[in-house]
Design an enzyme around this catalytic site. Structure first.
Site, PDB file in Angstrom:
ATOM      1  N   GLU A  71      -0.031  -0.324 -12.720  1.00  0.00           N
ATOM      2  CA  GLU A  71      -1.163   0.168 -13.518  1.00  0.00           C
ATOM      3  C   GLU A  71      -0.830   0.473 -14.972  1.00  0.00           C
ATOM      4  O   GLU A  71      -1.272   1.506 -15.490  1.00  0.00           O
ATOM      5  CB  GLU A  71      -1.728   1.412 -12.827  1.00  0.00           C
ATOM      6  CG  GLU A  71      -0.795   2.657 -12.794  1.00  0.00           C
ATOM      7  CD  GLU A  71       0.141   2.708 -11.597  1.00  0.00           C
ATOM      8  OE1 GLU A  71       0.476   1.647 -11.062  1.00  0.00           O
ATOM      9  OE2 GLU A  71       0.548   3.822 -11.209  1.00  0.00           O
TER      10      GLU A  71
ATOM     11  N   HIS B 273      -7.355  -1.265  -6.890  1.00  0.00           N
ATOM     12  CA  HIS B 273      -6.369  -0.184  -6.831  1.00  0.00           C
ATOM     13  C   HIS B 273      -5.805   0.118  -8.224  1.00  0.00           C
ATOM     14  O   HIS B 273      -5.797   1.277  -8.657  1.00  0.00           O
ATOM     15  CB  HIS B 273      -5.253  -0.592  -5.863  1.00  0.00           C
ATOM     16  CG  HIS B 273      -4.132   0.382  -5.749  1.00  0.00           C
ATOM     17  ND1 HIS B 273      -4.047   1.301  -4.732  1.00  0.00           N
ATOM     18  CD2 HIS B 273      -3.048   0.601  -6.527  1.00  0.00           C
ATOM     19  CE1 HIS B 273      -2.961   2.030  -4.887  1.00  0.00           C
ATOM     20  NE2 HIS B 273      -2.322   1.618  -5.974  1.00  0.00           N
ATOM     21  N   GLU B 274      -5.365  -0.910  -8.913  1.00  0.00           N
ATOM     22  CA  GLU B 274      -4.763  -0.673 -10.243  1.00  0.00           C
ATOM     23  C   GLU B 274      -5.793  -0.138 -11.227  1.00  0.00           C
ATOM     24  O   GLU B 274      -5.495   0.724 -12.048  1.00  0.00           O
ATOM     25  CB  GLU B 274      -4.099  -1.948 -10.777  1.00  0.00           C
ATOM     26  CG  GLU B 274      -3.063  -2.583  -9.853  1.00  0.00           C
ATOM     27  CD  GLU B 274      -2.052  -1.615  -9.248  1.00  0.00           C
ATOM     28  OE1 GLU B 274      -1.747  -0.585  -9.879  1.00  0.00           O
ATOM     29  OE2 GLU B 274      -1.579  -1.887  -8.120  1.00  0.00           O
TER      30      GLU B 274
ATOM     31  N   HIS C 209      -6.240   3.512 -10.787  1.00  0.00           N
ATOM     32  CA  HIS C 209      -5.171   4.301 -11.411  1.00  0.00           C
ATOM     33  C   HIS C 209      -5.516   4.726 -12.845  1.00  0.00           C
ATOM     34  O   HIS C 209      -4.897   5.653 -13.377  1.00  0.00           O
ATOM     35  CB  HIS C 209      -3.868   3.508 -11.455  1.00  0.00           C
ATOM     36  CG  HIS C 209      -2.991   3.658 -10.243  1.00  0.00           C
ATOM     37  ND1 HIS C 209      -2.590   4.883  -9.753  1.00  0.00           N
ATOM     38  CD2 HIS C 209      -2.408   2.728  -9.435  1.00  0.00           C
ATOM     39  CE1 HIS C 209      -1.794   4.694  -8.690  1.00  0.00           C
ATOM     40  NE2 HIS C 209      -1.678   3.404  -8.477  1.00  0.00           N
TER      41      HIS C 209
ATOM     42  N   GLU D  22      -0.915   8.040  -5.759  1.00  0.00           N
ATOM     43  CA  GLU D  22      -1.213   6.868  -4.925  1.00  0.00           C
ATOM     44  C   GLU D  22      -2.264   7.124  -3.835  1.00  0.00           C
ATOM     45  O   GLU D  22      -3.090   6.258  -3.572  1.00  0.00           O
ATOM     46  CB  GLU D  22       0.074   6.327  -4.303  1.00  0.00           C
ATOM     47  CG  GLU D  22       1.109   5.838  -5.326  1.00  0.00           C
ATOM     48  CD  GLU D  22       0.627   4.663  -6.182  1.00  0.00           C
ATOM     49  OE1 GLU D  22      -0.393   4.031  -5.829  1.00  0.00           O
ATOM     50  OE2 GLU D  22       1.273   4.392  -7.218  1.00  0.00           O
TER      51      GLU D  22
ATOM     52  N   ASP E 118      12.216   6.257  -5.131  1.00  0.00           N
ATOM     53  CA  ASP E 118      11.676   5.113  -4.423  1.00  0.00           C
ATOM     54  C   ASP E 118      11.260   5.459  -2.991  1.00  0.00           C
ATOM     55  O   ASP E 118      10.347   4.856  -2.437  1.00  0.00           O
ATOM     56  CB  ASP E 118      12.777   4.044  -4.352  1.00  0.00           C
ATOM     57  CG  ASP E 118      12.220   2.680  -4.705  1.00  0.00           C
ATOM     58  OD1 ASP E 118      11.283   2.636  -5.511  1.00  0.00           O
ATOM     59  OD2 ASP E 118      12.730   1.682  -4.164  1.00  0.00           O
TER      60      ASP E 118
ATOM     61  N   TYR F  47       0.662   6.657   0.191  1.00  0.00           N
ATOM     62  CA  TYR F  47      -0.511   5.792   0.017  1.00  0.00           C
ATOM     63  C   TYR F  47      -1.585   6.054   1.059  1.00  0.00           C
ATOM     64  O   TYR F  47      -2.711   6.405   0.728  1.00  0.00           O
ATOM     65  CB  TYR F  47      -0.081   4.319   0.098  1.00  0.00           C
ATOM     66  CG  TYR F  47       0.600   3.806  -1.147  1.00  0.00           C
ATOM     67  CD1 TYR F  47       1.917   4.148  -1.425  1.00  0.00           C
ATOM     68  CD2 TYR F  47      -0.067   2.997  -2.049  1.00  0.00           C
ATOM     69  CE1 TYR F  47       2.549   3.681  -2.567  1.00  0.00           C
ATOM     70  CE2 TYR F  47       0.557   2.521  -3.199  1.00  0.00           C
ATOM     71  CZ  TYR F  47       1.867   2.868  -3.448  1.00  0.00           C
ATOM     72  OH  TYR F  47       2.473   2.414  -4.587  1.00  0.00           O
TER      73      TYR F  47
HETATM   74  N1  BES Z   1       2.115   2.241  -9.079  1.00  0.00           N
HETATM   75  C1  BES Z   1       2.256   1.396  -7.962  1.00  0.00           C
HETATM   76  C2  BES Z   1       3.578   0.694  -7.922  1.00  0.00           C
HETATM   77  C3  BES Z   1       4.790   1.600  -7.864  1.00  0.00           C
HETATM   78  C4  BES Z   1       4.770   2.820  -7.199  1.00  0.00           C
HETATM   79  C5  BES Z   1       5.953   1.196  -8.478  1.00  0.00           C
HETATM   80  C6  BES Z   1       5.894   3.638  -7.176  1.00  0.00           C
HETATM   81  C7  BES Z   1       7.080   1.994  -8.455  1.00  0.00           C
HETATM   82  C8  BES Z   1       7.048   3.217  -7.799  1.00  0.00           C
HETATM   83  C9  BES Z   1       1.113   0.399  -7.871  1.00  0.00           C
HETATM   84  O1  BES Z   1      -0.101   0.934  -8.265  1.00  0.00           O
HETATM   85  C10 BES Z   1       0.923   0.044  -6.437  1.00  0.00           C
HETATM   86  O2  BES Z   1       0.638   0.920  -5.685  1.00  0.00           O
HETATM   87  N2  BES Z   1       1.047  -1.217  -6.082  1.00  0.00           N
HETATM   88  C11 BES Z   1       0.786  -1.672  -4.739  1.00  0.00           C
HETATM   89  C12 BES Z   1      -0.666  -2.073  -4.648  1.00  0.00           C
HETATM   90  C13 BES Z   1      -1.338  -1.832  -3.342  1.00  0.00           C
HETATM   91  C14 BES Z   1      -1.145  -0.503  -2.723  1.00  0.00           C
HETATM   92  C15 BES Z   1      -2.822  -2.143  -3.445  1.00  0.00           C
HETATM   93  C16 BES Z   1       1.693  -2.830  -4.440  1.00  0.00           C
HETATM   94  O3  BES Z   1       2.433  -3.262  -5.327  1.00  0.00           O
HETATM   95  O4  BES Z   1       1.711  -3.321  -3.333  1.00  0.00           O
HETATM   96 ZN    ZN Z   2      -0.712   2.425  -6.865  1.00  0.00          ZN
END
Ligand code: BES
Ligand code: ZN
Length: 649
Positions: free
Chosen positions: A294, A318-319, A322, A341, A400, A408
């Site tokens: 995002e 989703h993005e 955010h 999230e 991480d 989520y």
């Molecule tokens: N912000 C996240 C990606 C992220 C989270 C990167 C924590 C590093 C640390 C992004 O918005 C995300 O959640 N991406 C998901 C999308 C899905 C849940 C719709 C993905 O990449 O799968």
């Molecule tokens: Zn996310």
């Protein structure tokens, strides 16, 4: 000690526990305010605006930079920044043109090389400008330098950054904590045939000089600073939305994401005006480790979303969500990633409901809920159930860890359950106020609870077990349930198949018709059509198949539905994971190799390597493939896959 001595020593420090030369250092380090993942002494001195002077050198795969920090100083004698994998050349104090070199030291790497090193700069109580001259290295984990062969054009290279959670410090020396918000600007020099984009106001056309200027005038946390450079084109979609992509993909992107303007209207109707000006999506090359990221004004997206049938656009919803949850109201530390999230997944589900209707949105939510249940089962099995709390203690741990179905999906179901308790109207009213009240601020679980209590629960006289949800492991029994009757059919297919039957055998029926005055018997053949079901329904089907289904039976399914040949990576991933539990994986080895070679999205790549690692033969195959393709992955995916294959407990 003079700065120059440090130029080549920084990387050598990584394993040593050498003490800092600066007497003040240990004292400073012990005062980390509230963020286990940053050394920054934000309570004494903090960046308010950052100006970046950057030169992107593709031949050397290096960014040469000056990070000019404008700081608020409360009388500090040291300013502490986070760095990891950077070479620091010199540090100066004062505004551009009137700079004076100052001393600095670099602390030791933390034991597990998670947070990196502290950069301690000597300042005086009045210092407001700190300028750090640096360059990136091969150890700059945020950066993915793609050779021409890995791009769509095959003729131009590509570079992109991934900052979240704590990788910004690997390409910018910065106070890398989400608890500090900054505005930023940048002057970036790139090869003249490439376009540069940032999480800021962006150009739409190439500038022959190769020089680009960027401004992000709203205060954002450091993990949202992002840069991409490549042979990129732009297409406007209306309503202040657009897509950027490598030129070969641009048309497909515009089609896949044509509903963006509608999503934007829906999102604004739900939770208030969009605060960031434009909303564009940049589709990156296949190595991008996430589905989406995002970055403000410019979401980074994975090309695996381009399925041709809009079946994965919920990632873009989703993005976009955010832009409120996460970018406007930001988790204060990674312990509360769920506040970014979980809120966003709930918001995403609401956007999808408005766009596609409740039945479809509930199926999407059901897929996610199934994933949560599996995660909880695995956590119980490997004694990590404590990590199923929404609020996590992450001291000395990689942030991480927080990126799981807990933050989520349990997070989203927290809000779904709350919705059931207070009613949709009340919850929406609350969330609207929440995004306004905490706009451009950060939020902790405790502050959230206070606000929830005062603004929603007390007012509506509702009792809600939020403490159990947030601070206790597992899923509370009042968790909202989703009824998705349409899935009964898919479940029945899986059950029949698992019982050894063939639910997909064509059904032959005879029917009498009248033709030219004569009665005639005709044969009617009906068969289950792949396209009659959603991608998500097929996913649920594959996931419901018995773990060790025999190769012959998987072959039979593949013959009928061509799972191993599909272009949809969600299906492919689930199919490879199932196949890896038997020898069937060796029958579809070419497709498996092609997939792991091309795609770098961790959500797909990692479960496949993990499934392979379960058997001796599979592990061997996984390692061979990994060694061949690992340079195609971003460090995020490469490190996770490496752990799955070589560090199995
Ligand atoms: N912000 C996240 C990606 C992220 C989270 C990167 C924590 C590093 C640390 C992004 O918005 C995300 O959640 N991406 C998901 C999308 C899905 C849940 C719709 C993905 O990449 O799968
Ligand atoms: Zn996310």
């Amino acid at each position: 000690m003079r700065a120059l001595l440090f130029i080549f020593t920084l990387l050598l420090w990584s394993c040593s526990g050498a003490p800092s030369k600066q007497p003040a250092a240990t004292e400073q380090l012990s005062q980390r305010p509230n963020d286990d993942h940053s050394y920054a002494n934000l309570d004494q001195i903090n960046t308010q605006h950052l100006h970046l002077d950057l030169e992107v050198d593709f031949a050397a795969k290096t960014i040469y930079g000056i990070a000019r920090h404008q700081m608020r100083n409360r009388g500090a004698d040291t300013a502490i920044f986070d760095v990891k994998g950077l070479l620091i050349q010199k540090v100066t104090l004062g505004p551009k043109g009137a700079e004076k070199e100052t001393d600095f030291t670099i602390g030791p790497m933390d034991k597990d090389s998670i947070i990196g090193q502290a950069l301690l700069v000597n300042v005086d109580a009045k210092t407001a400008n700190v300028n750090i001259y640096y360059q990136t290295t091969e150890a700059s984990g945020a950066l993915d330098w793609l050779d021409t062969a890995l791009t769509s054009s095959k003729t131009k290279p590509f570079l992109y950054t991934q900052g979240q959670a704590i990788l910004t410090r690997t390409w910018i020396p910065i106070q890398d904590s989400p608890s500090n918000r900054i505005t930023y600007s940048a002057d970036v020099k790139v090869p003249s045939d490439l376009l540069a984009l940032m999480s800021a106001k962006n150009p739409t056309k190439l500038n022959k000089s190769g020089r680009y200027h960027f401004e992000m005038t709203k205060a954002i946390p450091s993990y949202l600073i992002a840069l991409a450079v490549g042979d990129i084109g732009f297409k406007d979609l209306g309503q202040h939305c657009g897509v950027y992509a490598e030129k070969e993909l641009l048309q497909d992107c515009a089609k896949e994401f044509e509903d963006l303007p509608q999503m934007m209207r829906v999102a604004e109707d739900l939770y208030g005006a969009y605060q960031w000006g434009r909303y564009d999506v940049l589709v990156l090359p296949y190595s991008f480790p996430f589905g989406g990221m995002e970055n403000p004004m410019l979401t980074f997206a994975n090309p695996t979303l381009l399925t041709g049938d809009k079946s994965l656009v919920s990632v873009v919803a989703h993005e976009l969500a955010h832009s409120w949850s996460g970018n406007l109201v930001t988790n204060h530390s990674w312990s509360d990633l769920w506040l970014n999230e979980g809120t966003t997944v709930y918001f995403e589900q609401r956007i999808m409901e408005a766009l596609r209707g409740k039945e479809i949105a509930d199926i999407l939510a059901q897929v996610e809920f199934g994933e949560l249940q599996q995660t909880l089962t695995e956590m119980a099995a490997d004694s990590t159930i404590q990590d199923s709390k929404l609020h996590l203690d992450l001291a000395k741990r990689d942030p991480d860890i927080a990126m799981s179905d807990i933050a989520y999906v349990k997070g989203a179901f927290f809000f779904r359950t709350l919705e059931q308790a207070v009613g949709r109207k009340q919850l929406d009213h609350f969330l609207n106020k929440y995004f306004k009240h905490f706009a451009f601020q950060t939020i902790t679980a405790d502050r959230f609870i206070d606000y929830l209590e005062a603004q929603l629960l007390a007012k509506s006289g509702t009792d809600f077990n939020y403490r159990q949800w947030i601070y206790e492991p597992g899923l509370p029994t009042n968790c909202a349930q989703i009824a998705a009757p349409r899935l009964d059919q898919i479940k029945a297919f899986a059950q029949a198949f698992n019982a050894g039957k063939d639910p997909f055998k064509p059904v032959i029926k005879y029917k009498w018709i009248r033709k030219n005055g004569k009665r005639k018997k005709i044969k009617q053949r009906t068969e289950v059509q792949y396209n009659a079901y959603l991608i998500q329904e097929w996913q649920l089907f594959i996931r419901a198949l018995a773990p060790q289904t025999k190769p012959a039976r998987l072959r039979q399914l593949d013959k009928q539905f061509h799972f191993a040949q599909t272009q949809n990576s969600e299906i492919l991933c689930d199919w490879f994971v199932l196949a890896a539990q038997s020898d069937y994986i060796f029958e579809i080895k070419p497709q498996l190799k092609a997939f792991l070679n091309k795609i770098g999205r961790r959500k797909f790549v990692l479960p496949i390597y993990q499934a392979l690692a379960e058997s001796k033969k599979g592990m061997k195959l996984g390692r061979v493939i990994f060694q061949e393709v690992k340079t195609h992955y971003h460090s995020v995916t490469r490190n996770s896959a490496w752990k799955a294959l070589y560090k199995k407990a």
